[in-house]
Structures are given as C-alpha cells and as structure tokens.
Design a protein around this motif. Sequence first.
Motif, mmCIF file in Angstrom:
data_model
loop_
_atom_site.group_PDB
_atom_site.id
_atom_site.type_symbol
_atom_site.label_atom_id
_atom_site.label_comp_id
_atom_site.label_asym_id
_atom_site.label_seq_id
_atom_site.Cartn_x
_atom_site.Cartn_y
_atom_site.Cartn_z
ATOM 1 N N GLU A 192 14.857 56.397 23.659
ATOM 2 C CA GLU A 192 15.487 56.728 24.902
ATOM 3 C C GLU A 192 16.935 56.422 24.639
ATOM 4 O O GLU A 192 17.784 57.317 25.452
ATOM 5 C CB GLU A 192 14.855 56.087 25.981
ATOM 6 N N THR A 193 17.539 55.404 24.276
ATOM 7 C CA THR A 193 18.618 55.117 24.029
ATOM 8 C C THR A 193 19.585 56.013 23.267
ATOM 9 O O THR A 193 20.689 56.373 23.433
ATOM 10 C CB THR A 193 19.054 53.799 23.438
ATOM 11 N N ILE A 194 19.089 56.646 22.250
ATOM 12 C CA ILE A 194 19.642 57.470 21.250
ATOM 13 C C ILE A 194 19.774 58.944 22.050
ATOM 14 O O ILE A 194 20.837 59.730 21.991
ATOM 15 C CB ILE A 194 18.976 57.672 19.941
ATOM 16 N N GLN A 195 18.641 59.262 22.640
ATOM 17 C CA GLN A 195 18.609 60.427 23.593
ATOM 18 C C GLN A 195 19.873 60.461 24.432
ATOM 19 O O GLN A 195 20.491 61.463 24.652
ATOM 20 C CB GLN A 195 17.452 60.642 24.334
ATOM 21 N N LEU A 196 20.160 59.352 25.314
ATOM 22 C CA LEU A 196 21.181 59.167 25.898
ATOM 23 C C LEU A 196 22.482 59.519 25.323
ATOM 24 O O LEU A 196 23.477 59.985 25.840
ATOM 25 C CB LEU A 196 21.159 57.804 27.030
ATOM 26 N N ARG A 201 25.573 60.671 27.719
ATOM 27 C CA ARG A 201 25.557 60.287 29.101
ATOM 28 C C ARG A 201 25.826 58.579 28.783
ATOM 29 O O ARG A 201 26.202 58.111 29.879
ATOM 30 C CB ARG A 201 23.942 60.326 29.436
ATOM 31 N N ILE A 202 25.941 58.128 27.795
ATOM 32 C CA ILE A 202 26.399 56.908 27.504
ATOM 33 C C ILE A 202 27.570 56.942 26.228
ATOM 34 O O ILE A 202 27.714 58.051 25.609
ATOM 35 C CB ILE A 202 25.503 55.710 27.131
ATOM 36 N N ASP A 203 28.394 56.184 26.201
ATOM 37 C CA ASP A 203 29.479 55.984 25.098
ATOM 38 C C ASP A 203 29.084 55.444 23.711
ATOM 39 O O ASP A 203 29.438 55.996 22.835
ATOM 40 C CB ASP A 203 30.786 55.229 25.654
ATOM 41 N N ALA A 204 28.045 54.453 23.880
ATOM 42 C CA ALA A 204 27.711 53.654 22.730
ATOM 43 C C ALA A 204 26.645 53.149 22.858
ATOM 44 O O ALA A 204 26.115 52.853 23.903
ATOM 45 C CB ALA A 204 28.790 52.806 22.177
ATOM 46 N N THR A 205 25.742 52.532 21.779
ATOM 47 C CA THR A 205 24.604 51.728 21.881
ATOM 48 C C THR A 205 24.438 50.686 20.820
ATOM 49 O O THR A 205 25.404 51.195 19.733
ATOM 50 C CB THR A 205 23.325 52.365 22.163
#
Length: 282
Positions: A192-196, A201-205
């Motif tokens: 889910e994080t990588i999809q965002l 929808r996000i700058d980084a993870t």
Amino acid sequence: MKRRTFISLMSVMAAAGVLTLAGCSNSSGSTAASGTAASVAPSAGDQLSNIQSSGKLIVALEGAWQPWSFHDESDTLVGYDVEVSRAIAEKLGVEPEYMESDWDSLFAGLDAGRYDIVCNGVEVTDERAKTYDFTEPYGYIHTALAVRKDNEDITSFEDLKGKTTANSLASTYMELAESYGATVQGIDTLEETIQLLTAGRIDATLNADVSFYDYLNVHPDADFKLVAQTEDASHVAIPLRKGDASAPLLEAINTAIEELRADGTLKELGEKYFGQDISAEN
C-alpha cells in the motif's frame, strides 16, 4: 491482495484490561487466530516449561510484509520470519502456532499474554529494550529511503523535513522519518505504501533495504528508487516479556538462534527470501 483477518488494537487492549499503545500488516491463514492463543496468559511459572507442556509456541507476526511473512499464491503463510520461528520451535521441541495482526497490535498482544513471542523483523531500540527482553539478533538490516524515480528533491534523510511519508504506525521507520521533520501517514503494508508513493500521494517512504530489494525483484518496473540508507545496521531480534518467568525461554531461544547460525540455516533462509545472508553484521 491476500485474505486477511485483522486483530484490532482495541480488542487486544481490551483483552489486556488496559489502554496501552505499543509497538509493522496482517493475514490469517495457517492457524486459528483465537482459541488456543486466548488461553496463553502471563504466568508466574516458567514460560518455557509452560510452552513445552502445551507443545505449542504462539508466534505473532504480520503475515503481509513480504518477504518476512506473507501468504503465497496458495494462501499458505510463508516467509523468513515464518521459517526462522518454525526452526526455533523445533529446537524447543514444540510446534509453532501463528497469530497474525497489524504492526501496532503486536506488542499490545505480547503484553497481554496472547503471544509467547513476536517474530516480525523487530528492530532493537533503546526504547523497546526498556519494556522487553530481546534475544540475540537473527538478522541485520539497514533502513532505506525510497522516492519516485522522477524525484530529484530528496536525496538524503535530511531532505525529509516538511515532506510527507507513509509507514506503519509506531514503527522505527515512522519514528526515523518524524525525527527528520517529515509528516507520516499511517499505512499497514509495504504494498500500500509503494502504491501511494508511485501515485505521487506521498513524497517518500522508509523500510528495510532487503524488503525494497525483494519488491524490486518481483516488480522490476516499479516507479521508485532508493536514494539513501542508514550507515549502521539495525539488529533484528525477538522481543519477550520481561521477568524471571521468561528468562529460561530467552536462554533457550538464544541457544537455538546460535545453532541455526552455526549450521547455516539462517544463511540459507536469508538467501532464499532476501537473495543474501542477513544473519551476520556487515
């Protein structure tokens, strides 16, 4: 994605009789998520003896964090932590029984006595060590920073100030991102994080370097890149409840880990799931 049964944080805390916030996703497959585990409770007795008497080691993990623990195409629970904990249980002369929950419920469940151990890529931190006794490390990893391939603004952890990331609540990745000034969105799984991230929808993870490598092996065209990683390796170990009752179990698991390291089992499992040996600190 995969069939998953979530154990809510509130239900775990209700079982504990307290409102406690502690503690990375989730799925139910190989074993029941109630029944046997519900009978496991903190005891004044020797925890190792109790486990050996019951013949079962109750192991908590996420079940949706590939390649640590996840469900394969046949919905079988597999992964590095699954096989490591199974090997440890064999050394103890018992069978593992798996309980799957989202990250922020794992420690609350351990506190409540619902699980004997948490085997879920848990990194040892000074703060966690105040509450739990940790085994010897069975893995060493680095935290990596990922951004979209077209992102040229973030090249280091210092560049996270004022940016938005997504990670599991209360994880070391969330804490590290916040320490550099990022705003963190709570997300359960790496997928889910990588999809965002790839959707912008996000700058980084942030996540374990080996988890990103595994994802890129499966999805070589994924629209993200790794731009930085921590210099020092994090120690991955198994947390147990503190106290004299857990001391024999801690000693037995430490012995099992050292035997699994010495006979090459940890090296073999690391190469199987990560493409490299993570059992030795580099």
